[in-house]
Design an enzyme around this catalytic site. Structure first.
Site, PDB file in Angstrom:
ATOM      1  N   LYS A 148       6.020   7.395  34.432  1.00 29.69           N
ATOM      2  CA  LYS A 148       6.124   7.508  32.973  1.00 29.69           C
ATOM      3  C   LYS A 148       7.596   7.373  32.563  1.00 29.69           C
ATOM      4  CE  LYS A 148       8.516  11.189  32.363  1.00 29.69           C
ATOM      5  NZ  LYS A 148       9.428  11.800  31.503  1.00 29.69           N
ATOM      6  N   LYS A 182       1.283  20.015  38.767  1.00 29.55           N
ATOM      7  CA  LYS A 182       1.817  21.368  38.969  1.00 29.55           C
ATOM      8  C   LYS A 182       0.672  22.363  39.156  1.00 29.55           C
ATOM      9  CE  LYS A 182       6.034  20.828  36.239  1.00 29.55           C
ATOM     10  NZ  LYS A 182       7.085  21.218  37.169  1.00 29.55           N
ATOM     11  N   GLU A 216      14.981  22.540  28.492  1.00 28.68           N
ATOM     12  CA  GLU A 216      15.869  22.249  29.623  1.00 28.68           C
ATOM     13  C   GLU A 216      17.292  22.675  29.281  1.00 28.68           C
ATOM     14  OE1 GLU A 216      14.679  18.275  31.719  1.00 28.68           O
ATOM     15  OE2 GLU A 216      14.570  17.966  29.579  1.00 28.68           O
ATOM     16  N   ASP A 235      10.299  10.446  25.951  1.00 24.92           N
ATOM     17  CA  ASP A 235      10.523  10.886  27.332  1.00 24.92           C
ATOM     18  C   ASP A 235       9.637  12.076  27.695  1.00 24.92           C
ATOM     19  OD1 ASP A 235      12.015  10.744  29.816  1.00 24.92           O
ATOM     20  OD2 ASP A 235      12.974  12.625  29.222  1.00 24.92           O
ATOM     21  N   HIS A 240       4.219  14.532  28.694  1.00 28.72           N
ATOM     22  CA  HIS A 240       4.014  15.871  29.253  1.00 28.72           C
ATOM     23  C   HIS A 240       3.399  16.851  28.235  1.00 28.72           C
ATOM     24  CE1 HIS A 240       6.187  14.451  32.613  1.00 28.72           C
ATOM     25  NE2 HIS A 240       7.398  14.680  32.174  1.00 28.72           N
TER      26      HIS A 240
HETATM   27  P1  NAP Z   1      16.934   4.967  39.180  1.00 31.33           P
HETATM   28  O1  NAP Z   1      17.633   6.092  39.831  1.00 31.33           O
HETATM   29  O2  NAP Z   1      17.693   4.062  38.265  1.00 31.33           O
HETATM   30  O3  NAP Z   1      16.276   4.100  40.347  1.00 31.33           O
HETATM   31  C1  NAP Z   1      15.726   2.834  40.120  1.00 31.33           C
HETATM   32  C2  NAP Z   1      15.315   2.263  41.462  1.00 31.33           C
HETATM   33  O4  NAP Z   1      14.763   0.957  41.233  1.00 31.33           O
HETATM   34  C3  NAP Z   1      16.489   2.051  42.405  1.00 31.33           C
HETATM   35  O5  NAP Z   1      16.043   2.238  43.730  1.00 31.33           O
HETATM   36  C4  NAP Z   1      16.853   0.593  42.182  1.00 31.33           C
HETATM   37  O6  NAP Z   1      17.554   0.116  43.321  1.00 31.33           O
HETATM   38  C5  NAP Z   1      15.465   0.010  42.036  1.00 31.33           C
HETATM   39  N1  NAP Z   1      15.437  -1.265  41.318  1.00 31.33           N
HETATM   40  C6  NAP Z   1      15.936  -1.559  40.108  1.00 31.33           C
HETATM   41  N2  NAP Z   1      15.725  -2.836  39.806  1.00 31.33           N
HETATM   42  C7  NAP Z   1      15.061  -3.372  40.859  1.00 31.33           C
HETATM   43  C8  NAP Z   1      14.558  -4.656  41.161  1.00 31.33           C
HETATM   44  N3  NAP Z   1      14.683  -5.681  40.298  1.00 31.33           N
HETATM   45  N4  NAP Z   1      13.938  -4.852  42.329  1.00 31.33           N
HETATM   46  C9  NAP Z   1      13.799  -3.833  43.223  1.00 31.33           C
HETATM   47  N5  NAP Z   1      14.243  -2.590  42.989  1.00 31.33           N
HETATM   48  C10 NAP Z   1      14.871  -2.374  41.829  1.00 31.33           C
HETATM   49  O7  NAP Z   1      15.665   5.456  38.339  1.00 31.33           O
HETATM   50  P2  NAP Z   1      14.795   6.774  38.601  1.00 31.33           P
HETATM   51  O8  NAP Z   1      15.399   7.903  37.848  1.00 31.33           O
HETATM   52  O9  NAP Z   1      14.528   6.928  40.040  1.00 31.33           O
HETATM   53  O10 NAP Z   1      13.454   6.401  37.825  1.00 31.33           O
HETATM   54  C11 NAP Z   1      12.509   5.489  38.334  1.00 31.33           C
HETATM   55  C12 NAP Z   1      11.266   5.508  37.449  1.00 31.33           C
HETATM   56  O11 NAP Z   1      10.712   6.815  37.469  1.00 31.33           O
HETATM   57  C13 NAP Z   1      11.548   5.193  35.966  1.00 31.33           C
HETATM   58  O12 NAP Z   1      10.438   4.513  35.456  1.00 31.33           O
HETATM   59  C14 NAP Z   1      11.660   6.571  35.335  1.00 31.33           C
HETATM   60  O13 NAP Z   1      11.325   6.562  33.968  1.00 31.33           O
HETATM   61  C15 NAP Z   1      10.620   7.341  36.147  1.00 31.33           C
HETATM   62  N6  NAP Z   1      10.857   8.799  36.214  1.00 31.33           N
HETATM   63  C16 NAP Z   1      11.981   9.283  36.805  1.00 31.33           C
HETATM   64  C17 NAP Z   1      12.168  10.652  36.881  1.00 31.33           C
HETATM   65  C18 NAP Z   1      13.374  11.254  37.550  1.00 31.33           C
HETATM   66  O14 NAP Z   1      13.433  12.482  37.660  1.00 31.33           O
HETATM   67  N7  NAP Z   1      14.323  10.468  38.006  1.00 31.33           N
HETATM   68  C19 NAP Z   1      11.213  11.528  36.349  1.00 31.33           C
HETATM   69  C20 NAP Z   1      10.068  10.999  35.762  1.00 31.33           C
HETATM   70  C21 NAP Z   1       9.903   9.627  35.707  1.00 31.33           C
HETATM   71  P3  NAP Z   1      18.465  -1.209  43.269  1.00 31.33           P
HETATM   72  O15 NAP Z   1      19.340  -1.121  42.068  1.00 31.33           O
HETATM   73  O16 NAP Z   1      19.198  -1.177  44.575  1.00 31.33           O
HETATM   74  O17 NAP Z   1      17.532  -2.354  43.206  1.00 31.33           O
END
Ligand code: NAP
Length: 491
Positions: A148, A182, A216, A235, A240
């Protein structure tokens, strides 16, 4: 073998170097491995564009997993067994021509479950699914997990959903909302539908109002670029908080299965009274944190955070009053509130019951107290019920006391992280705790007009000091109806 280890699986984490993968997904998979909940032949393949080979990637994972599991839970034997399952592929998911390499790395499916977990930006979801389809990687045993928020409006979410629907069946799509994983959230269902006690009272005749808060203390941290486009409404609230509202308000499903549960949640989303026109200003509050302080530490204003536009009008706080137009909930306000850089970190649901109809015992002039059921989701998972009891001594002076159910004490077992439970559900193909396409559409149908109303009025979000409880207007919103946020009373 534990029941959950029945299916051998290839789990492909797309975005394998990202924050979510490192902080949540791989630690959850480590626990599943350690506790014997992964099939011995299951494999994990992480991919991202960054250059790694499997050894350097495993070292990266080891560093993060050892930090993110509870102290004492990381042991070398479990880690070695876990590391042996992990491989890495450097691949750009936006490039169709790269997918045959992924197909090669995976080899023949041979009846194994294939899970593609899309932990990348939502903009990449649809193209990734299409490229998987074109590379012949989607068969009946394939599941696609979408993080999400899905899209930034009803229209963009629908575009993603349509393109994904062209390559696989809805039953293969797992739209994750980790709140549903959860334990405390599932306990809400257990409380409502596993006990005869509450259900007769669970309606407008007895419930005065409901509060759902996800507060938060952190600001946007390193997620400024994403957050400035999204804001608290997209967000947090669209997913949620609305999911929590559904679980509080839905009718009992006929059985605990994916379609039955999701049908009931959908009915609630469709019964939400639209907030449009002047009601947007009247029934909603949006705020943005200014600089402030907590425990003598200076906190920056939102517009000074990294990658945030200095003139940003993005909301970091939302409070609103929702109503559900159905027989059970008519007239009961649901107050929803979420925000960043606040005084406390807390997620909870408060069910406030109506006061007794007749005051039997003398009071000192104060209004009779309400019974309240409080379901704590974060930082502790607990349930408490406030009741009136006679204070010791002469007379019949009543005092509020709490019946506390501390779930950690009641079950002296490690609490599973939401992602552990949800990852296993995906492998098993159980979509009960995932959002269906029509739920997403219904949630956006309700949220879109509010966001449009904010844009149309050209007013900036109300400023609140970082480290405070949010804008005062959020308190006034409830005061107008004779209510107050439970935690504001305690502070
Ligand atoms: P992030 O830290 O920016 O990670 C993004 C990941 O995607 C990295 O591994 C990046 O690695 C990879 N990526 C980006 N472009 C790519 C491409 N073209 N091909 C292959 N890999 C690619 O983001 P994140 O926080 O982990 O979030 C990821 C997703 O989860 C999002 O949709 C976010 O909304 C959701 N989300 C995250 C959280 C959280 O706590 N972080 C919570 C809820 C939901 P490279 O740049 O090396 O390719």
């Amino acid at each position: 073998m534990p029941a959950h280890a029945r299916l051998p699986c290839d789990l492909v984490v797309m975005g394998g170097t990202g924050d979510l993968a490192m902080r949540k997904l791989l630690p959850a998979l480590y626990y599943l491995q350690r506790d014997g909940n992964l099939h011995p032949q299951s494999r994990i393949l992480a991919l991202a564009r960054a250059r790694h080979d499997s050894s350097s990637y495993r070292r990266l994972v080891q560093r993060h997993v050892s930090q993110h599991v509870a102290p004492g839970d990381f042991d070398q034997a479990s880690w070695q067994a876990f590391a042996e399952r992990i491989d890495y592929l450097s691949l750009d998911v936006s490039q169709r021509v790269e997918f045959p390499r992924l197909a090669n790395a995976l080899g023949q499916a041979d009846g194994r479950v294939r899970v593609f977990y899309l932990a990348t930006l939502p903009e990449l979801f649809a193209a990734t699914a299409e490229h998987l389809g074109a590379a012949g990687l989607i068969d009946a045993q394939t599941r696609i997990v979408l993080e999400k928020p899905l899209g930034s409006s009803g229209q963009s979410a629908e575009r993603i959903n349509q393109r994904i629907a062209a390559v696989c069946d809805e039953s293969q799509v797992f739209r994750i909302d980790h709140y549903l994983g959860k334990e405390a959230v599932q306990n809400l269902l257990a409380l409502r539908f596993g006990n005869a006690l509450f259900e007769p009272l669970w309606r407008n005749a007895h419930i005065e109002h409901v509060q759902i808060s996800v507060l938060e203390t952190v600001g946007v941290e390193n997620r400024g670029a994403y957050y400035d486009q999204a804001g608290a409404m997209r967000d947090m609230l669209q997913n949620h908080l609305l999911q929590l509202l559904c679980l509080v308000a839905m009718e009992a499903p006929v059985h605990f299965g994916a379609e039955a549960v999701r049908n009931e949640k959908l009915k609630i989303l469709e019964a939400l009274r639209p907030i449009t026109g002047m009601d947007v200003q009247d029934q909603t509050v949006r705020g943005q944190y200014a600089d402030g302080e907590r425990a003598s530490e200076r906190l920056p204003a939102y517009y000074f955070e990294k990658s945030v536009d200095h003139d940003s009008n993005t909301e970091t706080f939302v409070a609103l009053r929702a109503e559900i137009d159905n027989w059970r909930w008519s007239g009961v306000p649901f107050y929803l509130r979420t925000g960043k850089a606040l005084a406390h970190r807390k997620s909870e649901i408060v069910i406030q019951f109506k006061p007794v109809p007749h005051r039997l015992f003398a009071s000192d002039g104060r209004a009779p107290a309400h019974n309240r059921l409080v379901i704590g989701l974060q930082p502790q998972e607990d349930i408490s019920l406030s009741l009136m009891a006679k204070a010791p001594g002469r007379g019949m002076a009543l005092q509020e006391v709490e019946l506390d159910l501390n779930l950690a004490e009641a079950f002296r077992r490690r609490r599973w992280d939401a992602y552990e439970r949800l990852l296993l559900d995906v492998i098993e193909g159980d979509a009960t705790l995932f959002m269906r396409r029509d739920e997403i559409a219904a949630a956006w149908r309700w949220v879109d007009p509010i966001i449009r109303g904010w844009q149309d009025c050209y007013r900036s979000p109300k400023r609140y000091a970082a480290g405070s409880w949010g804008p005062e207007a959020a308190d006034s919103l409830l005061e107008r109806y004779g209510h107050d946020w439970l935690d504001r009373r305690e502070s």
